[in-house]
Design an enzyme around this catalytic site. Structure first.
Site, PDB file in Angstrom:
ATOM      1  N   LYS A 144       0.469  50.741  33.101  1.00 31.61           N
ATOM      2  CA  LYS A 144      -1.331  51.866  32.596  1.00 31.61           C
ATOM      3  C   LYS A 144      -0.642  52.135  32.203  1.00 31.61           C
ATOM      4  O   LYS A 144      -2.089  53.558  32.722  1.00 31.61           O
ATOM      5  CB  LYS A 144      -2.504  49.995  33.086  1.00 31.61           C
ATOM      6  N   SER A 204       3.021  53.417  29.132  1.00 35.89           N
ATOM      7  CA  SER A 204       4.214  52.991  28.500  1.00 35.89           C
ATOM      8  C   SER A 204       4.939  52.896  27.141  1.00 35.89           C
ATOM      9  O   SER A 204       5.416  52.274  26.510  1.00 35.89           O
ATOM     10  CB  SER A 204       4.766  51.914  29.350  1.00 35.89           C
ATOM     11  N   ASN A 205       4.261  51.646  26.731  1.00 36.31           N
ATOM     12  CA  ASN A 205       4.140  50.825  25.492  1.00 36.31           C
ATOM     13  C   ASN A 205       4.110  51.912  24.431  1.00 36.31           C
ATOM     14  O   ASN A 205       4.693  51.855  23.191  1.00 36.31           O
ATOM     15  CB  ASN A 205       2.712  49.621  25.013  1.00 36.31           C
ATOM     16  N   HIS A 216       9.048  50.309  35.162  1.00 37.24           N
ATOM     17  CA  HIS A 216       8.209  50.523  36.096  1.00 37.24           C
ATOM     18  C   HIS A 216       8.691  50.991  37.773  1.00 37.24           C
ATOM     19  O   HIS A 216       7.842  51.052  38.169  1.00 37.24           O
ATOM     20  CB  HIS A 216       6.518  49.409  35.818  1.00 37.24           C
ATOM     21  N   ARG A 229      -0.259  59.515  33.899  1.00 36.04           N
ATOM     22  CA  ARG A 229      -2.079  59.301  34.054  1.00 36.04           C
ATOM     23  C   ARG A 229      -2.664  59.608  35.124  1.00 36.04           C
ATOM     24  O   ARG A 229      -2.413  59.498  35.658  1.00 36.04           O
ATOM     25  CB  ARG A 229      -1.973  58.472  32.761  1.00 36.04           C
ATOM     26  N   SER A 270      -8.010  51.412  33.844  1.00 31.37           N
ATOM     27  CA  SER A 270      -6.475  50.682  32.549  1.00 31.37           C
ATOM     28  C   SER A 270      -6.482  49.694  33.424  1.00 31.37           C
ATOM     29  O   SER A 270      -6.107  47.877  32.868  1.00 31.37           O
ATOM     30  CB  SER A 270      -6.069  51.408  31.444  1.00 31.37           C
ATOM     31  N   TYR A 276       0.070  61.667  29.870  1.00 33.58           N
ATOM     32  CA  TYR A 276      -1.197  60.665  29.110  1.00 33.58           C
ATOM     33  C   TYR A 276      -1.462  62.074  27.937  1.00 33.58           C
ATOM     34  O   TYR A 276      -1.806  61.767  27.408  1.00 33.58           O
ATOM     35  CB  TYR A 276      -1.550  59.480  29.526  1.00 33.58           C
ATOM     36  N   MET A 284      -0.448  51.119  16.762  1.00 35.19           N
ATOM     37  CA  MET A 284      -0.529  50.189  17.365  1.00 35.19           C
ATOM     38  C   MET A 284      -1.175  49.283  17.954  1.00 35.19           C
ATOM     39  O   MET A 284      -0.511  48.351  17.902  1.00 35.19           O
ATOM     40  CB  MET A 284      -0.205  51.112  18.645  1.00 35.19           C
ATOM     41  N   LYS A 339      -8.205  50.605  24.284  1.00 31.56           N
ATOM     42  CA  LYS A 339      -9.324  51.756  24.024  1.00 31.56           C
ATOM     43  C   LYS A 339      -8.301  52.743  24.117  1.00 31.56           C
ATOM     44  O   LYS A 339      -8.799  53.171  22.748  1.00 31.56           O
ATOM     45  CB  LYS A 339      -9.917  52.201  25.122  1.00 31.56           C
TER      46      LYS A 339
END
Length: 312
Positions: free
Chosen positions: A64, A67-68, A128, A150, A158, A213, A252, A269
């Site tokens: 979280k 990464s996506n 991860h 992040r 998150s 991030y 996304m 978010k």
């Protein structure tokens, strides 16, 4: 893995999660918790058999932390830089689907490592895992690794919403309970602070590049240029702008349905500073103290700009 196939698989796994007992939702391997929804013991035991290539594109991140998003940025940079014809792009996409491969190294079945051998270069691979759990071949072959972090407060919030979204800890329903687990490292993939401590040992490694991030959010084009330079991607100014648009949070979020019901938990978010609406005063103080005691004085800890992003 084909998007429809992936969506169906994830929906089935979410249903299983709802029926599972708390102890069935995670397992411990080598002292670290992993979610049974997507990881299995045999795969983790065989991660070391993965044979890295020198030109692989590796993204490492704590859960979280984006990464996506950054994984998609890397995929787009690789496509643009590779200058593939449309037919070649489709062929490569088809291969991924035929091989039923998850984008993360440790996800899926243990036989995946043989299937990964069949993928054409350059492979974009995410994980991860912390450095000592990564396949040694990554370091032996001097494969380039992008490490993403992040700020811990946003990462925790998150992560909380994500674990709720996939029902990872049904007996732990509140933010207060999750916060205690996060700060003590009793969450999937272990302690956030351990990840920073471990990666701090690789700061001088020329094959490892660190980015946050927040840095990408603040100036996406500038951040993408740094990433492109590190991986030797050949990308024009126009292409950078196009990739930034294509990988914006709005774009996304538009692909969320590809992940079935999990999409809602994956794309929530995508902002910096969401923690301010969740953290209590005492939690704020506790996180500040933990950060100070563990990683604040490390080079990587300083790179997170804690004072900027984690102080009111």
């Amino acid at each position: 893995m084909a998007q429809k196939q992936l969506s169906k698989f994830l929906d089935e796994k979410l249903e299983e999660n709802k029926k599972a007992t708390s102890s069935e939702l995670t397992f411990t391997y080598d002292g670290v918790l992993y979610p049974t929804m997507i990881c299995c013991l045999e795969t983790l035991k065989r991660v070391h058999t993965f044979r890295a290539r020198e030109d692989d594109i590796i993204l490492v991140s704590y859960p979280k932390t984006g990464s996506n998003w950054v994984g998609e940025i890397l995929t787009q940079l690789e496509i643009v830089s590779g200058k593939y014809e449309e037919d070649e792009q489709k062929r490569r996409q088809q291969m991924l689907q035929d091989l039923s491969l998850f984008p993360f190294l440790e996800f899926g079945d243990p036989e995946k490592f043989e299937r990964m051998e069949k993928l054409p270069s350059r492979r974009v691979i995410r994980t991860h895992l912390i450095p000592q759990k990564l396949p040694r071949s990554l370091f032996e072959n001097k494969t380039k690794i992008l490490v993403l972090f992040r700020n811990p407060k946003d990462a925790a919030v998150s992560f909380f919403h994500f674990t709720k979204g996939i029902n990872m800890h049904p007996d732990q329903n509140t933010w207060d309970e999750f916060f205690e687990e996060f700060i003590t490292g009793k969450v999937a993939y272990g302690s956030y602070f351990d990840h920073i401590t471990e990666w701090n040992n690789y700061l001088e490694d020329s094959n490892v590049f660190f980015i946050t991030y927040e840095e990408i959010k603040e100036n996406p084009v500038s951040a993408l240029k740094k990433i492109a330079k590190f991986f030797d991607f050949s990308v024009t100014e126009e292409e950078f702008e196009s990739i930034v648009k294509k990988t914006s949070f709005e774009s996304m979020k538009g692909t969320a349905e590809n992940y079935g019901k999990l999409g809602k938990a994956l794309f929530r978010k995508g902002i910096v500073g969401d923690w301010t609406s969740v953290f209590s005063e005492s939690q704020n103080e506790k996180m500040d103290r933990k950060f100070e005691e563990t990683v604040a004085k490390t080079k990587l800890g300083m790179k997170l700009k804690y004072e900027v992003y984690c102080k009111n």
